[in-house]
Design an enzyme around this catalytic site. Structure first.
Site, mmCIF file in Angstrom:
data_model
loop_
_atom_site.group_PDB
_atom_site.id
_atom_site.type_symbol
_atom_site.label_atom_id
_atom_site.label_comp_id
_atom_site.label_asym_id
_atom_site.label_seq_id
_atom_site.Cartn_x
_atom_site.Cartn_y
_atom_site.Cartn_z
ATOM 1 N N LYS A 1 0.838 -1.185 0.000
ATOM 2 C CA LYS A 1 0.000 0.000 0.000
ATOM 3 C C LYS A 1 0.879 1.243 0.000
ATOM 4 O O LYS A 1 1.832 1.345 0.774
ATOM 5 C CB LYS A 1 -0.906 -0.001 1.227
ATOM 6 C CG LYS A 1 -2.006 1.046 1.184
ATOM 7 C CD LYS A 1 -2.975 0.855 2.320
ATOM 8 C CE LYS A 1 -4.112 1.860 2.260
ATOM 9 N NZ LYS A 1 -5.070 1.672 3.372
ATOM 10 N N HIS B 1 -8.818 -9.750 6.337
ATOM 11 C CA HIS B 1 -8.056 -8.650 6.939
ATOM 12 C C HIS B 1 -8.036 -8.734 8.461
ATOM 13 O O HIS B 1 -7.159 -8.149 9.106
ATOM 14 C CB HIS B 1 -8.640 -7.307 6.495
ATOM 15 C CG HIS B 1 -7.636 -6.200 6.474
ATOM 16 N ND1 HIS B 1 -6.576 -6.173 5.592
ATOM 17 C CD2 HIS B 1 -7.517 -5.078 7.230
ATOM 18 C CE1 HIS B 1 -5.852 -5.081 5.809
ATOM 19 N NE2 HIS B 1 -6.398 -4.413 6.795
ATOM 20 N N ARG C 1 -4.726 -9.862 9.888
ATOM 21 C CA ARG C 1 -3.689 -8.820 9.986
ATOM 22 C C ARG C 1 -3.895 -8.001 11.256
ATOM 23 O O ARG C 1 -2.936 -7.689 11.971
ATOM 24 C CB ARG C 1 -3.753 -7.934 8.743
ATOM 25 C CG ARG C 1 -2.793 -6.746 8.726
ATOM 26 C CD ARG C 1 -2.869 -6.065 7.364
ATOM 27 N NE ARG C 1 -2.409 -4.681 7.381
ATOM 28 C CZ ARG C 1 -1.155 -4.303 7.166
ATOM 29 N NH1 ARG C 1 -0.219 -5.212 6.954
ATOM 30 N NH2 ARG C 1 -0.826 -3.021 7.172
ATOM 31 N N HIS D 1 2.822 0.703 7.913
ATOM 32 C CA HIS D 1 2.027 1.916 8.107
ATOM 33 C C HIS D 1 2.912 3.145 7.939
ATOM 34 O O HIS D 1 4.017 3.202 8.482
ATOM 35 C CB HIS D 1 1.413 1.932 9.513
ATOM 36 C CG HIS D 1 0.281 0.965 9.672
ATOM 37 N ND1 HIS D 1 -0.165 0.538 10.905
ATOM 38 C CD2 HIS D 1 -0.504 0.340 8.754
ATOM 39 C CE1 HIS D 1 -1.172 -0.303 10.736
ATOM 40 N NE2 HIS D 1 -1.394 -0.438 9.451
#
Length: 321
Positions: A162, A268, A271, A294
């Site tokens: 991401k 998800h 995670r 992140h």
């Protein structure tokens, strides 16, 4: 002289030049099409900020879309005007914003994770074990290439996660043996594809041009390949893509139901559980932030609110009495 491509075709071409993912390209095209239809098929060059504001407000007030959907629509229109039409837009203000719900993530206990895994087998079990054991997003896991797995250092490299960022996370020792077996199957499948005149993986970005022979190398093959070969939606070339995410999503849904969980768990969720269980084990937030990839530590901090010791991870005074 060749005819100028139609607008949506121009959007696709620019998206590919900027190396946007296929999913992002498709989402942008869909949003731009909806924008044009909303304004009775007027060409975007005839419109501007007022029309963008009206469309985004309509999505929030009439269609009641999620905040993330409205944000994608805004991004797609900014992309259209700035990157495709080469028009500078002033700051867009006065938009009726869809509200972003504030929710804590669903987290499973270790016992609940084990219960779900007990109802999975084979490839499904291995993928979900990596989601939980390495904190991977589903597509990050399915897009892993053979060269991304380092058995000696017990680590996995996530490419273009991401935000188009690379990162490294741990390779759980528990999955080493089944993962080695899986790669053995991948090698046999790749050799068969090559023998049949195929076997070229779809390479990211411009690597296919820079290294034209690399596509057929074993190290570039997907760790979790699809059952059948298929045509690439952009180039039309026949490749063996990775396993489709819906295969794992359906398997997890069945396993959650079979485990009789009352929580709305999904792929998800594993995670989220990975991060929370690491916090419970005493690992610091910065380390977990790096493993999850992140950008902002505040995103990781949300897991401090779901520790299995009550609200905000604080013991109740009643339990200390």
């Amino acid at each position: 002289m060749a005819a100028k491509p139609k607008l949506l075709e121009q959007v696709r071409l620019v998206a590919q030049l900027k190396h946007l993912s296929l999913k992002t390209e498709q989402a942008y095209v869909q949003c731009i099409r909806r924008f044009i239809l909303f304004h009775q098929k007027r060409h975007p060059t005839e419109m501007g900020v007022a029309e963008i504001r009206a469309f985004l407000s309509y999505l929030a007030t009439d269609r009641h879309v999620a905040a993330s959907t409205q944000n994608v629509a805004l991004s797609s229109l900014l992309f259209l005007y700035r990157d495709v039409l080469k028009q500078d837009l002033p700051r867009i203000e006065g938009i009726e914003r869809a509200r972003m719900p504030v929710r804590v993530p669903v987290v499973l206990t270790r016992a609940e994770v084990a219960a779900v895994l007990a109802h999975l087998s084979g490839l499904n079990h291995l993928v979900v074990s990596l989601l939980y054991g390495a904190g991977l997003r589903l597509l990050e896991c399915l897009r892993l290439r053979v060269q991304d797995v380092d058995f000696e250092s017990y680590q996995i490299t996530v490419r273009r996660g991401k935000g188009a960022k690379d990162r490294r996370t741990m390779l759980p020792q528990t999955v080493v043996a089944p993962l080695r077996r899986q790669l053995g199957q991948v090698k046999l499948l790749h050799e068969r594809d090559v023998a049949e005149g195929y076997g070229a993986a779809r390479l990211p970005s411009a690597l296919a041009v820079k290294y034209p022979r690399a596509a057929k190398e074993y190290k570039w093959q997907f760790v979790f390949p699809a059952t059948h070969r298929a045509a690439d939606p952009r180039s039309g070339h026949i490749h063996r893509h990775h396993l489709h995410e819906s295969v794992i999503q359906r398997a997890v849904g069945r396993a959650v139901q079979a485990a009789q969980l009352t929580k709305p768990a999904s792929c998800h969720t594993f995670r989220h559980s990975f991060a929370t269980h690491l916090l419970e084990a005493g690992y610091d937030v910065r380390t977990i932030q790096e493993l999850l990839g992140h950008k902002d530590v505040r995103t990781t901090m949300v897991y401090t609110h779901v520790l299995n010791r009550g609200g905000r991870g604080v013991w109740s005074p009643l339990d200390a009495a």
